[in-house]
Enzyme design. Structure first.
Site, short mmCIF file in Angstrom:
data_model
loop_
_atom_site.label_atom_id
_atom_site.label_comp_id
_atom_site.label_asym_id
_atom_site.label_seq_id
_atom_site.Cartn_x
_atom_site.Cartn_y
_atom_site.Cartn_z
N TRP A 361 0.82 -1.21 0.00
CA TRP A 361 0.00 0.00 0.00
C TRP A 361 0.86 1.26 0.00
O TRP A 361 0.35 2.36 -0.25
CB TRP A 361 -0.93 0.00 1.21
CG TRP A 361 -0.22 0.09 2.54
CD1 TRP A 361 0.54 -0.88 3.13
CD2 TRP A 361 -0.18 1.20 3.44
NE1 TRP A 361 1.05 -0.45 4.33
CE2 TRP A 361 0.61 0.82 4.55
CE3 TRP A 361 -0.75 2.46 3.40
CZ2 TRP A 361 0.85 1.67 5.62
CZ3 TRP A 361 -0.51 3.32 4.49
CH2 TRP A 361 0.28 2.93 5.57
N GLU A 488 1.36 -1.84 12.22
CA GLU A 488 1.54 -3.30 12.22
C GLU A 488 1.77 -3.88 13.61
O GLU A 488 1.97 -5.09 13.74
CB GLU A 488 2.69 -3.67 11.27
CG GLU A 488 2.38 -3.31 9.83
CD GLU A 488 3.61 -3.37 8.94
OE1 GLU A 488 4.64 -3.92 9.39
OE2 GLU A 488 3.56 -2.85 7.81
N LYS A 592 3.85 0.99 15.79
CA LYS A 592 5.05 0.86 14.98
C LYS A 592 5.29 2.11 14.14
O LYS A 592 6.42 2.51 13.91
CB LYS A 592 4.92 -0.37 14.07
CG LYS A 592 6.11 -0.62 13.16
CD LYS A 592 5.90 -1.83 12.28
CE LYS A 592 7.11 -2.08 11.38
NZ LYS A 592 6.91 -3.22 10.47
N GLN A 593 4.18 2.70 13.68
CA GLN A 593 4.29 3.80 12.72
C GLN A 593 3.06 4.68 12.83
O GLN A 593 2.08 4.34 13.48
CB GLN A 593 4.39 3.24 11.31
CG GLN A 593 3.16 2.43 10.89
CD GLN A 593 3.47 1.35 9.89
OE1 GLN A 593 3.97 0.30 10.24
NE2 GLN A 593 3.18 1.62 8.63
#
Length: 787
Positions: A361, A488, A592-593
């Site tokens: 993505w 994630e 995570k992000q």
């Protein structure tokens, strides 16, 4: 790596002034050349020493099994891995029978320069053999942006002090031995020799090899021709075998004399065409390149890039390192997409085998937005590739018991090729990401042909997924349960905020497009009842909010989870995915992000300014940035909420991801999305650019360390230049008819070649949020800083 003393900071090139074998693998990635069809890693011309040989063709892969301890319904059975195809870069050199190998003899000079404006990698070497013979070598290499199937090398050897006998071996080599890499899920799977020989040919100065992959059934052809110039007595001959085709050139050089070989290489592949057809394809490409000649290829390359830079360049004053980095980023992102032409844009481009060459993505969410405003001619083909994979996405949705399309988490040819993984298999947001890219590109380009031929169908089938995946509760609120958002470290969550707001946009856009094209909508089975259901779901979709904390939740209940023990996690235990089980990450407050933060960037219209500031402050201490995707998005939102110094630090992290090898895996290829994030951090962050519907707006503000920022964007067949200082922003229409834009909320009409300047309002000082211990971005310093 740019901090290595061999690398200099220059505005229009990347220069390596000395060879250090300890960073050879990284240099092979940063010096890679590509055009979206062909990718050549920056290996040394002679083939050795090397870190990771690499020649890639976009879309060429081999299947590999995906073993499971216990099978499950819907689990993908085969993975896909990009393969190292026939290497046409190799030109081996022997000097008086001694192989030119930089690990032996005496290396007096070794310099490589990647020229961003010319699109050429230059190399200069001076070397003395162990027996005392000195030669000077100059080479230049390009992968053509104008002739899609063509790459070329000019290689020249000069005798320096005494007479030397030179032998050059110009080769096509298949099934090269590759180093094994283990222990990191982000690297490529090793498949061994996967190319099965079908034809080898050598005659005069012409070479050709044709191979076929065993399981994916792809036929790959490589051909080469040579122009050889040397003193009288220079000779050459050709030979071939199953995996090697070679032209050998011999010459006796007196001091000052030169032997020059111009090598043109052509590549082609197909899963359907016959052996004679692919032979003819590469022979025809060689003929076309021969008619252009080496100098002509150089001129075409420079001309292509002149046009690109005139409408895409970013200039800044106050940080020479980021100035170099953003041009490095623009150049490499362009190389990843320029001639992909209805093929995927992999996460590493064609610079290395990381992530097995898969497209994620990342492409639609990070790469295509940058290209939409800088090189829009590359975006339509990229989205048409997604359209060609629609049958596979429709099949995947049926397999999962859903309507519409379910696009894959990771793929090369359109089929899901990731083993079952909660953080990937349930990441349905990829549908909305594709829809977002379709909406943005169509609105920014006015490409109505694309919308009718591909865009509408993509919007319709992605929208249909949401109604079958979601449900209305007894109060009529629409929910999307059991999904995974961009983060994630969270999986199978209810009402992920990012997924919901992006799905909301997807549903509305599909209904709008169906109404614009009622004839096509009918052919897709869309009726008024379906569009009404889309609009109703979009209107009623939930956006989780914790009233007590006053912040939006990344997903329903996220803020009630236990906070990860950041204080008890030492710095050497990051990235967490390599040191802790996912089940533990999934049940804690750790990201995570950027997830909700990314949603606020892409759907800034869905949040108030106050909500953005509170949300940003809440999620900063939870975000560990174990993903290279994060820093660019955090830079954008930090700038919007007034954290300009923090935004500058995040910008530096995105910009230096590969040049400084921050994640220590640049050897496996560049982080194309992070490179795009450099541009985004500058243009959407400090330039404050937002595009919603028909409106293009800017809210520029610069950090103290940058004194000037200027960039150009393309929008609806116009080109607008924005020049920003601390006091004001100046807007100039470089091409096209007049355009309405907004500056800090105020409408502004820009007309051709008439600059308009407006003051920049002051920003209020806010306390800077903290990041998890050891996970804050490195503080950037400008010249003169004593921090």
């Amino acid at each position: 790596m740019i901090t290595h003393p061999a690398y200099t900071v220059e505005p229009w090139c990347l220069r390596e002034s000395a060879l250090d074998l300890d960073v050879l693998e990284q240099s092979e990635s940063v010096f890679a050349l590509a055009n979206g069809h062909i990718g050549w890693r920056g290996n040394l011309d002679e083939g050795e020493p090397h870190g990771l040989p690499g020649t890639y063709l976009d879309g060429v892969f081999e299947f590999r099994p995906l073993p499971y301890a216990e099978a499950g319904y819907g689990y993908p059975e085969s993975g896909q891995t990009i393969i190292n195809v026939t290497n046409g870069k190799v030109i081996r050199l022997l000097v008086d029978d001694e192989p030119f190998d930089l690990r032996y003899g005496r290396l007096h000079r070794h310099e490589r320069v990647l020229d961003f404006r010319a699109g050429v990698l230059h190399r200069t070497v001076e070397w003395t053999t162990p027996s005392g013979r000195t030669v000077r070598i100059r080479s230049s290499r390009l992968v053509s942006l104008t002739q899609r199937a063509t790459a070329a090398i000019a290689y020249e050897v000069e005798a320096v002090h005494e007479e030397v006998r030179i032998v050059l071996q110009s080769e096509l080599v298949a099934n090269e031995q590759l180093p094994k890499r283990e222990g990191d899920p982000r690297v490529s799977a090793s498949l061994g020799a996967v190319l099965q020989p079908e034809e080898d040919f050598a005659q005069d100065s012409r070479l050709r090899l044709v191979h076929r992959t065993a399981r994916s059934g792809l036929r790959v052809a490589a051909a080469a021709d040579h122009s050889i110039t040397g003193p009288r007595g220079t000779t050459f001959s050709a030979e071939s075998g199953q995996d090697l085709s070679r032209v050998t050139v011999t010459s006796l050089l007196r001091p000052g004399q030169r032997l020059r070989v111009e090598k043109t290489v052509a590549y082609g592949w197909s899963g359907a065409r016959s052996l004679p057809a692919v032979q003819d394809q590469v022979d025809a490409a060689l003929a076309g390149a021969a008619s252009t000649g080496w100098e002509g290829l150089l001129a075409e390359q420079r001309g292509y890039l002149d046009v690109f830079w005139a409408r895409a360049d970013v200039e800044l004053e106050g940080d020479t390192e980021i100035q170099q980095a953003v041009r490095f980023a623009l150049f490499h992102v362009l190389q990843a997409a320029a001639r992909a032409e209805e093929r995927a844009i992999p996460a590493k481009g064609l610079t290395g085998p990381g992530y097995n060459g898969h497209c994620f993505w990342d492409t639609e969410t990070y790469v295509l937005p940058m290209l939409t405003y800088t090189a829009p001619h590359t975006v339509g083909p990229a989205l048409r590739w997604r359209h060609t994979t629609l049958p596979a996405a429709l099949g995947r949705a049926r397999q999962l018991g859903l309507a519409g399309a379910a696009f894959p988490w990771r793929t090369i040819d359109g089929d899901e090729c990731s083993a079952y993984w909660p953080a990937g298999t349930a990441a349905f947001h990829i549908n909305a990401d594709i829809a977002d890219a379709v909406v943005r590109y169509t609105a920014a380009s006015d490409d109505l042909v694309f919308e009718r031929e591909a865009g509408l169908e993509l919007l319709v089938h992605t929208a249909r997924l949401w109604l079958s995946l979601g449900h209305h509760d007894p109060h009529g609120v629409f929910h999307l349960d059991g999904v995974t958002g961009p983060d994630e470290y969270s999986a199978i969550a209810d009402d992920n905020a990012y997924t919901n707001v992006m799905a909301q946009q997807n549903l509305r856009a599909a209904a709008d497009a169906a109404e614009r094209h009622p004839d096509l909508a009918v052919s897709l089975g869309v009726d008024d009842e379906e569009t009404a259901a889309w609009r109703d779901a979009a209107r009623r979709i939930v956006l989780p909010f914790n009233k007590e904390l006053g912040v939006h939740e990344q997903s329903a209940g996220f803020t009630s989870h236990q906070v990860w023990d950041f204080a008890g996690t030492p710095a050497d235990r990051y990235p967490l995915l390599l040191h802790f089980p996912y089940f533990d990450l999934y049940r804690k407050q750790v990201t995570k992000q950027a997830d909700l933060v990314l949603a606020m960037h892409l759907r800034s219209d869905a949040f108030t300014s106050e909500e953005k500031a509170r949300n940003f402050a809440y999620y900063e201490p939870l975000t560990v940035r174990d993903s290279s995707l994060s820093a660019g998005s955090q830079a954008v939102m930090a700038a919007e909420v007034g954290q300009l110094r923090l935004a500058y630090d995040y910008l530096g992290e995105a910009a230096m991801m590969d040049l400084a090898n921050l994640e220590r895996n640049t050897r496996d290829g560049l982080h194309i999305a992070s490179l795009a994030g450099t541009w985004t951090g500058l243009v959407a962050g400090f330039g404050g650019m937002r595009h919603h519907g028909d409106a293009l707006s800017f809210a520029p503000r610069l950090p103290e360390q940058i004194s000037r920022l200027a960039f150009a964007v393309q929008f609806r067949r116009r080109c607008v230049r924005v020049d920003i200082s601390h006091q004001q922003a100046t807007y100039t229409l470089l091409a096209g008819s007049e355009l309405m834009i907004h500056h800090h909320g105020s409408p502004l009409k820009v007309t051709r070649d008439v600059p308009l300047s407006r003051p920049i309002p002051a920003v209020h000082d806010l306390p800077e949020p903290q990041q998890p211990p050891s996970r804050g971005p490195a503080r950037r310093r400008r010249a003169g800083d004593n921090e």
